[in-house]
Write a protein that holds these residues in place. Structure first.
Motif, PDB file in Angstrom:
ATOM      1  N   PRO A 325      15.317 -39.982 -33.520  1.00 43.86           N
ATOM      2  CA  PRO A 325      16.203 -40.933 -32.838  1.00 43.86           C
ATOM      3  C   PRO A 325      15.583 -42.318 -32.750  1.00 43.86           C
ATOM      4  CG  PRO A 325      16.143 -38.850 -31.642  1.00 43.86           C
ATOM      5  CD  PRO A 325      15.094 -38.763 -32.711  1.00 43.86           C
ATOM      6  N   PRO A 350      20.328 -39.418 -34.503  1.00 43.11           N
ATOM      7  CA  PRO A 350      20.896 -40.288 -33.471  1.00 43.11           C
ATOM      8  C   PRO A 350      20.330 -41.704 -33.493  1.00 43.11           C
ATOM      9  CG  PRO A 350      20.189 -38.185 -32.543  1.00 43.11           C
ATOM     10  CD  PRO A 350      19.620 -38.256 -33.923  1.00 43.11           C
ATOM     11  N   SER A 440      20.233 -36.793 -25.492  1.00 36.82           N
ATOM     12  CA  SER A 440      21.083 -37.329 -26.542  1.00 36.82           C
ATOM     13  C   SER A 440      21.157 -38.844 -26.416  1.00 36.82           C
ATOM     14  CB  SER A 440      22.491 -36.743 -26.435  1.00 36.82           C
ATOM     15  OG  SER A 440      23.168 -37.273 -25.292  1.00 36.82           O
TER      16      SER A 440
END
Length: 486
Positions: A325, A350, A440
Motif C-alpha cells: 500500500p 491499495p 484498508s
C-alpha cells in the motif's frame, strides 16, 4: 456510525412507512420532535415570540404543526406564508385553532423575523434544488441578522440534501432538526456549516432505508474497533513497518513532520528515505534511515511518498512500483502518473491519495472553488479516475473508496486551526502508519483524519497551533477514542 441517505432513498422509505401508518402519523411525529427541540432552544416557551417561515410542501406542514404545539404552550406564533394558496391546509388549521396567526405578505414580515425569539425555517424540504427563491431571500437575511435562534426543518432551505452544495442564497441555521435519517448535505460542507447543530428525530424509518448509504461518519466506538492493537507475540516487524519517502533540501521539515505522524500511528517501525535524514534523526533518533532509495531501503508494509518532495519524480515512480500500500501526498500527487496509480488499483494494490482542494482541482483540471463547493463529487471523481482511495482534506474531510463507489466517509472531527503549514504532512505519516499496520486504504484514511482532527482540537484549545503540536497530541487522541470505545 452516522449513516446518511439520498433523498430518493429517504422518500422511498417514507412512502413505505406511510402506507403502513395512520394518515398523517409521520408528520405528527416529525412535528412533535421539532416542537420539543424548539422548546429546548427557547428554554421558556410561554410568552416567547416565534415566527414560522412556511413554504408550500410538507416541510411547511411540519413547521405549522410544530408551531401549533408551541402556541398551545403559550408562545406567540406567527406564520409567514411564502405561497399562501399552497400552504399545508391541515397544519394551517391546527395553528389557527391553537391561537397562532398568519402573515400572507412575506415582504412585510422582515421586522417580525428580526424581532423573533425563534425563527423556524420551513421554506423548502429535502427535495429543493438551487438557492432560495427571490421572495424568501430577505426573510433568510433577516433571520441571520435577527436576535432569535434559527431552527431549520430537516435541512436548511437552499442546501442540497444529497451533496451539501449551496448554489445561491440559503438559510443559516443555528440548529437543524432532521427526521428519520441523516442527509449527506448535513454532514458535508458547505451545507454542514449552514446546518449548525444537528438534532435527529426518529420517526420510524430506522431499518427501512433499504438503499445503501451515500455518506457515513465514524464515531469514537467505530474508530476504537479499527485501531491496531499489538498482541503478546508482536514485535516491531509484525506490527508493520512504514516507509517515508519525503522531504528535500528545500523542505526538510516535511520529512520530519511526516515521520512524527508515522511514529505515532501504530506501526512498529518507521524507515526514512530521502535527503533529510540528518534532520529526521536529530528529532527522532528511533527512525531507520536509509540512503539507498525506496527499492533497497529494506522491508516495509506501506509507503508514504510526496511531502516536500519537490520535483523528485524518480522516487515517486519507484514507490509506486512497490507491491505494498502507498499513500501519496503533496508533491507526490503532482508527480504521480495516472497510469501508474490506476495500474496499482487494477492489480489490487491499495493506494490512498490525500489532496487538499487546490491539489484536487489541479488533478481534475477545474477551479478550486468547484472542488470546495462540491466535495462529494470531487472525491468520487478522483477516486474513479485514479482507481485509488481519495482523502480530500478541507473544512469537511471526506474519504472515497477506489473507483468512487460506495459510501463516502465524512470526518466529524477537526478544527479550523488545523489549516496550518505542515499539518497535512503529519496526517500523511499517520495514515501511512495505519496502512502498514494492516488497515484498508479507506479505513486508514478515515481513522487518520479522525485522530488528526481530535489531536488538532486538543492542541489548539481555541488558539493557534503548529503542526508539531498536533503530532504531539495524537497519543492523547488515541487514548480518548479507546477509552470511549470500552
Amino acid at each position: 456510525m452516522r449513516t446518511a441517505y439520498s433523498v430518493e432513498t429517504v422518500r422511498a422509505a417514507e412512502r413505505e412507512l406511510m402506507a403502513r401508518s395512520p394518515e398523517g402519523a409521520l408528520m405528527q411525529r416529525a412535528a412533535a420532535g421539532l416542537a420539543a427541540a424548539c422548546a429546548d432552544v427557547l428554554g421558556r416557551v410561554y410568552g416567547s415570540r416565534v415566527v414560522l417561515l412556511v413554504g408550500s410542501g410538507d416541510n411547511g406542514g411540519d413547521a405549522l404543526y410544530a408551531g401549533a404545539r408551541l402556541a398551545r404552550r403559550g408562545a406567540g406564533v406567527r406564520a409567514v406564508l411564502l405561497a399562501p394558496g399552497r400552504a399545508h391546509a391541515g397544519g394551517l388549521a391546527a395553528l389557527r385553532r391553537a391561537g397562532g396567526s398568519v402573515v400572507s405578505d412575506a415582504g412585510g414580515a422582515v421586522g417580525l423575523v428580526e424581532q423573533a425569539d425563534l425563527v423556524v425555517d420551513g421554506i423548502v424540504g429535502i427535495g429543493g434544488k438551487g438557492g432560495l427563491r427571490e421572495a424568501a431571500v430577505p426573510l433568510a437575511e433577516a433571520a441571520r441578522r435577527g436576535r432569535g435562534v434559527v431552527v431549520a426543518v430537516d435541512l436548511p432551505s437552499g442546501v442540497d440534501a444529497d451533496t451539501g452544495e449551496v448554489r445561491g442564497a440559503a438559510v443559516r441555521a443555528d440548529v437543524t432538526v432532521t427526521f428519520g435519517a441523516y442527509k449527506p448535505g448535513l454532514l458535508i460542507d458547505p451545507g454542514r456549516e449552514y446546518a449548525g447543530v444537528v438534532r435527529f428525530v426518529d420517526i420510524g424509518l430506522e431499518g427501512r432505508a433499504g438503499g445503501s448509504p451515500r455518506a457515513e461518519a465514524l464515531q469514537h466506538a467505530d474508530v476504537a474497533r479499527l485501531l491496531p492493537v499489538p498482541g503478546a507475540e508482536s514485535d516491531k516487524y509484525r506490527r508493520g513497518v512504514v516507509g517515508i519517502a519525503a522531504g528535500s533540501a528545500r523542505y526538510p521539515g516535511a520529512a520530519v513532520l511526516a515521520v512524527g505522524g508515522a511514529l505515532r500511528g501504530g506501526a512498529g517501525a518507521v524507515r526514512y528515505v530521502g535527503p533529510a535524514g540528518g534532520a529526521v534523526l536529530a528529532r527522532y533518533p528511533e527512525t531507520l534511515v536509509s540512503e539507498r532509495g525506496p527499492a533497497r531501503a529494506g522491508r516495509v508494509q506501506a509507503w508514504v511518498v510526496g511531502p516536500g518532495a519537490g520535483d523528485d519524480a524518480a522516487t515517486v515512480g519507484e514507490v509506486l512500483a512497490a507491491d505494498v500500500p502507498v499513500l501519496i501526498d503533496a508533491d507526490g500527487l503532482r508527480l504521480a502518473e495516472v497510469g501508474a496509480v490506476r495500474g496499482r488499483g487494477l492489480r489490487g494494490v491499495p493506494t490512498l491519495m490525500t489532496p487538499h482542494a487546490g491539489e484536487a482541482a489541479a488533478l481534475l483540471g477545474v477551479e478550486r472553488e468547484e472542488v470546495e463547493s462540491g466535495r462529494l463529487a470531487a472525491a468520487r471523481e478522483l477516486a474513479a479516475r485514479y482507481e485509488a482511495a481519495v482523502l480530500l482534506k478541507g473544512s469537511t474531510t471526506v474519504v472515497a473508496e477506489a473507483g468512487g463507489g460506495g459510501a463516502v466517509r465524512v470526518n466529524p472531527t477537526g478544527t479550523p486551526w488545523l489549516a496550518t503549514a505542515g499539518s497535512g504532512d503529519v496526517l500523511s505519516g499517520l495514515g501511512g502508519s495505519l496502512l502498514a499496520a494492516g488497515l484498508s486504504a479507506v479505513d486508514a484514511g478515515s481513522v487518520a483524519a479522525y485522530l488528526h482532527g481530535l489531536a488538532g482540537r486538543f492542541a489548539a484549545e481555541g488558539a493557534p497551533v503548529a503542526a508539531e503540536d498536533v503530532a504531539g497530541r495524537i497519543a492523547e487522541a488515541w487514548r480518548s477514542v479507546v477509552g470511549a470505545g470500552v
